[in-house]
Design an enzyme around this catalytic site. Structure first.
Site, short mmCIF file in Angstrom:
data_model
loop_
_atom_site.label_atom_id
_atom_site.label_comp_id
_atom_site.label_asym_id
_atom_site.label_seq_id
_atom_site.Cartn_x
_atom_site.Cartn_y
_atom_site.Cartn_z
N HIS A 495 43.27 9.58 -1.21
CA HIS A 495 42.25 10.64 -1.23
C HIS A 495 41.69 10.88 0.17
O HIS A 495 41.66 12.02 0.66
CB HIS A 495 41.12 10.22 -2.19
CG HIS A 495 39.98 11.18 -2.27
ND1 HIS A 495 39.83 12.08 -3.31
CD2 HIS A 495 38.92 11.40 -1.44
CE1 HIS A 495 38.74 12.80 -3.11
NE2 HIS A 495 38.17 12.40 -1.98
N GLU A 496 41.26 9.80 0.83
CA GLU A 496 40.67 9.95 2.16
C GLU A 496 41.70 10.44 3.18
O GLU A 496 41.37 11.19 4.10
CB GLU A 496 40.02 8.64 2.62
CG GLU A 496 38.86 8.15 1.75
CD GLU A 496 37.74 9.17 1.58
OE1 GLU A 496 37.54 10.02 2.48
OE2 GLU A 496 37.07 9.14 0.53
N HIS A 499 41.80 14.15 3.31
CA HIS A 499 40.80 14.74 4.22
C HIS A 499 41.28 14.66 5.67
O HIS A 499 41.13 15.61 6.45
CB HIS A 499 39.47 13.98 4.11
CG HIS A 499 38.69 14.28 2.88
ND1 HIS A 499 38.41 15.56 2.45
CD2 HIS A 499 38.09 13.45 1.98
CE1 HIS A 499 37.68 15.51 1.34
NE2 HIS A 499 37.48 14.24 1.03
N HIS A 502 43.79 17.22 6.52
CA HIS A 502 43.11 18.52 6.64
C HIS A 502 42.56 18.67 8.06
O HIS A 502 42.69 19.71 8.70
CB HIS A 502 41.98 18.57 5.61
CG HIS A 502 41.61 19.95 5.18
ND1 HIS A 502 40.73 20.18 4.16
CD2 HIS A 502 41.96 21.17 5.64
CE1 HIS A 502 40.58 21.48 4.00
NE2 HIS A 502 41.31 22.10 4.89
#
Length: 713
Positions: A495-496, A499, A502
């Protein structure tokens, strides 16, 4: 969950963007010539051995935190902030004396960048650095930069230099879409500070902003404050579950996982007992937000907060939440029936399902139906194996490799922090990720992504490389084994990293909209999408190996894990709908039609289904009302978008390079520089409706992972 410094008008926007081919300068050309540095090592091995940094670099030059020369000592924050403030004054003069045009936007962005480079870094250091002197110096830098931002947001000359540009239709039409959007975002931030108002109203807006900051800080502290009760009021046999202090028992949480129903009930009723000061603080916060929104031209705070999001307005959010609630209602009732059955089995005297029951009993059902004891999975998920898995996935999808790089002396704040270089197969070095993964004293417990420096195209044509930190709380390695992750830790890591990608791939021209600096209901899409990859056997099979034997994780174990996540998932989602609806009502029309507690009671009964417990006020513990005011729905909407992207683009083949490139081009490359719905449309090749979002979330509850996984052999 995602962390970005938010400084108001000229501060960092919570937004995220992908990469762009234009504007690669001499730096990238130089990198292309030496694509693999001799200091880079394979990423998996780097995370399964203890770092050698402090021993290897005893005599090296001290570089300063993140390679910033001034930050080799706490006093350096003062030097860095003074430098930024001097540069700010020069840039303000330039902005006010430059004729309106694209150059105006570039100057504003440079102004934003010079402040954010200190503020974002300080925002991280003030909570994560182990040394109090560094934390205090960073806190002071945040205050100093924050004060400057307040001044800039009320600088009429600066505002007018931007207004002249946006008032000239011919000039605006000549701007490219990204420049125009960034100019409009700066203007939006000015106007929500009330700069377009007359002097008296402007002062009122500034005062309200200050009051809201103070109330937010007070409310946040109060959400974690323990409650106490006299010892004799609690049955003797449950007192040992709580902390004692003289004649009192201290309750500092909900004890949701306790197997004793009475312990959970006592914790719920005492921890959520209303505190008059906290209640007054919440009421004042909601009322001040409403006053400020009306002052700057919005009918409610929610209308102001949702400007520029996927949802666009509160009406769409409520439509989304109500339709989702309708679709979930039958499933939620079935989940509560299942919980009731388990409670009756374990506690026949009292089988009514209460709000303190679902987390515990859904865990019991999960464990009984599926043998998913974390200790069975941990040996297959060494940290090094998981990092290698990420590396394989990113390489096949996006042509990206992660390389471990030896940090210089003084560059990291703890010797177990690893530094990763993110390298594209043809574009070279994209940026750096610092991995602060391990538990230590006084470290915050949340898993987070921090932007330290945003990417942007500099005047000389070089690209300012983004720098981020991923912060987790993983156990350290032992003598006999490397760091081993539970399945949920592995999913959080993916999940991290979503980010982080991104941030790396959001290579926009402007820092103000780079990386994860995008609307909240879009910002979680890349991170949630990575969870889908983390739960797909074809991906997991690339890296999940027993750290001792090298055996792969059996397919049926992944299948059981995926199926177990659907246990009571409808009730869990219904709870999120209730929270999001409550948030919308609190930030909707004022004055509120009832007390915040009466509204909680009505909303809980309508949107959740379990009874409200008298003399409790859960809303006083709802910390997300501060950071996600009127935007708590965002996680559900981001999950809906991620689900649609997964099913339509990656379900058939999670390593599809063409889909990966499209994902980069359509969703990651624009960050906050493009309307979020346009990015979603570009990826899905259609404009999704509210019904589409609802269907995507509900169909996830049905997905027969077991059948799918067996078919994917």
């Amino acid at each position: 969950m995602l962390c970005v410094g938010r400084l108001g008008g000229l501060g960092a926007r919570a937004a995220a963007l992908p990469p762009r081919r234009a504007g690669r300068g001499s730096l990238e050309a130089g990198i292309r010539a030496r694509r693999v540095s001799t200091s880079w090592s394979p990423v998996g091995a780097a995370f399964n051995v203890k770092p050698q940094g402090s021993r290897l670099d005893l005599f090296g030059e001290r570089r300063g935190l993140f390679g910033v020369p001034e930050l080799s000592a706490p006093e350096g924050f003062h030097i860095a902030q003074e430098k930024a403030l001097r540069k700010t004054e020069l840039l303000v003069d330039r902005a006010c004396s430059t004729p309106p045009g694209p150059q105006t936007v570039l100057i504003f962005d440079e102004l934003s960048d010079s402040l954010c480079r200190v503020a974002d870094l300080a925002d991280f250091v003030k909570i994560a650095h182990p040394e109090p002197a560094f934390r205090e110096a960073a806190e002071e830098a945040c205050r100093s930069i924050g004060t400057m931002v307040e001044k800039l947001n009320t600088n009429v000359d600066l505002y007018q230099s931007l207004q002249k540009l946006l008032a000239d239709k011919k000039l605006v039409d000549s701007l490219d879409p990204e420049t125009r959007r960034v100019a409009e975002l700066f203007m939006f931030d000015f106007e929500i500070s009330g700069i377009h108002l007359d002097k008296e109203k402007r002062k009122r807006a500034v005062d309200l902003n200050v009051k809201i900051l103070d109330l937010s800080s007070t409310f946040l502290m109060g959400t974690n404050f323990p409650n106490k009760i006299e010892k004799h009021l609690l049955p003797e046999h449950i007192r040992r579950n709580f902390t004692s202090a003289g004649d009192h028992i201290i309750i500092d949480g909900l004890h949701a996982e306790s197997p004793d129903d009475l312990v959970r009930e006592a914790a719920y009723k005492i921890f959520l007992y209303p505190n008059a000061g906290q209640l007054k603080c919440l009421e004042e916060l909601l009322s001040s937000r409403d006053l400020l929104a009306k002052l700057v031209g919005y009918s409610t705070f929610s209308h102001r907060a949702l400007q520029g999001t996927i949802a666009k307005n509160p009406e769409t959010v409520m439509q989304f939440l109500e339709k989702l609630s309708d679709k979930l209602s039958e499933r939620t009732l079935k989940d509560f029936e299942m919980i009731r059955g388990m409670k009756m089995k374990l506690n026949p005297q009292n089988s009514e399902v209460m709000p303190w029951d679902p987390p515990y009993y859904s865990g019991v059902i999960r464990a009984e139906r599926y043998n998913i004891e974390p200790s069975l999975y941990c040996p297959f998920f060494s940290l090094g194996a998981c990092m290698e898995g990420l590396n394989i996935l990113l390489n096949r999808l996006l042509g990206i490799s992660l390389y471990a790089e030896q940090p210089a002396k003084g560059e990291v704040w703890s010797e177990d922090v690893r530094k990763l270089a993110v390298v594209h197969e043809s574009e070279g070095l994209l940026g750096y990720i610092y991995c602060d993964f391990f538990q230590r004293a006084d470290k915050p417990h949340q898993d987070c992504h921090f932007t330290i420096r945003g990417g942007r195209l500099k005047e000389d044509g070089d690209y300012q490389l983004p720098v981020v930190v991923l912060m987790l709380n993983l156990p350290r390695s032992s003598r006999s084994s490397p760091t081993l992750l539970t399945p949920s830790m592995m999913e959080n890591l993916f999940h991290e990293m979503g980010h982080a990608m991104h941030s790396m791939l959001g290579r926009t021209r402007y820092q103000h909209v780079t990386g994860t600096r995008c609307p909240t209901d879009f910002a979680e899409v890349p991170s949630i999408l990575m969870e889908y990859f983390a739960n797909d056997y074809r991906v997991v099979n690339q890296f999940a190996r027993h750290y001792q034997t090298g055996q792969p994780l059996p397919k049926n174990m992944v299948s059981r894990l995926c199926e177990s996540k659907k246990v009571c998932a409808a009730a869990d989602m219904q709870l999120q709908v209730f929270y999001a609806t409550l948030d919308q009502i609190y930030h909707g029309k004022h004055p509120l039609r009832n007390s915040t507690t009466d509204i909680l009671k009505e909303t809980q009964e309508k949107f959740y289904g379990l009874p409200y417990v008298p003399n409790t006020a859960w809303q006083l513990r709802f910390s997300h009302l501060v950071g996600y005011g009127a935007r708590y729905y965002s996680y559900l909407m981001s999950r809906a978008v991620a689900s649609m992207v997964w099913k339509e683009c990656f379900l058939q083949d999670p390593f599809n390079r063409a889909a990966g490139e499209r994902y980069r081009r359509e969703m990651l490359a624009h960050g906050g520089g493009r309307e979020p719905m346009l990015m979603v449309e570009g990826m899905l090749q259609k404009c999704p409706s509210v019904d589409d979002f609802v269907s995507a979330l509900v169909s996830d509850l049905d997905l027969d992972f077991e059948t799918f996984l067996m078919d994917s052999e």
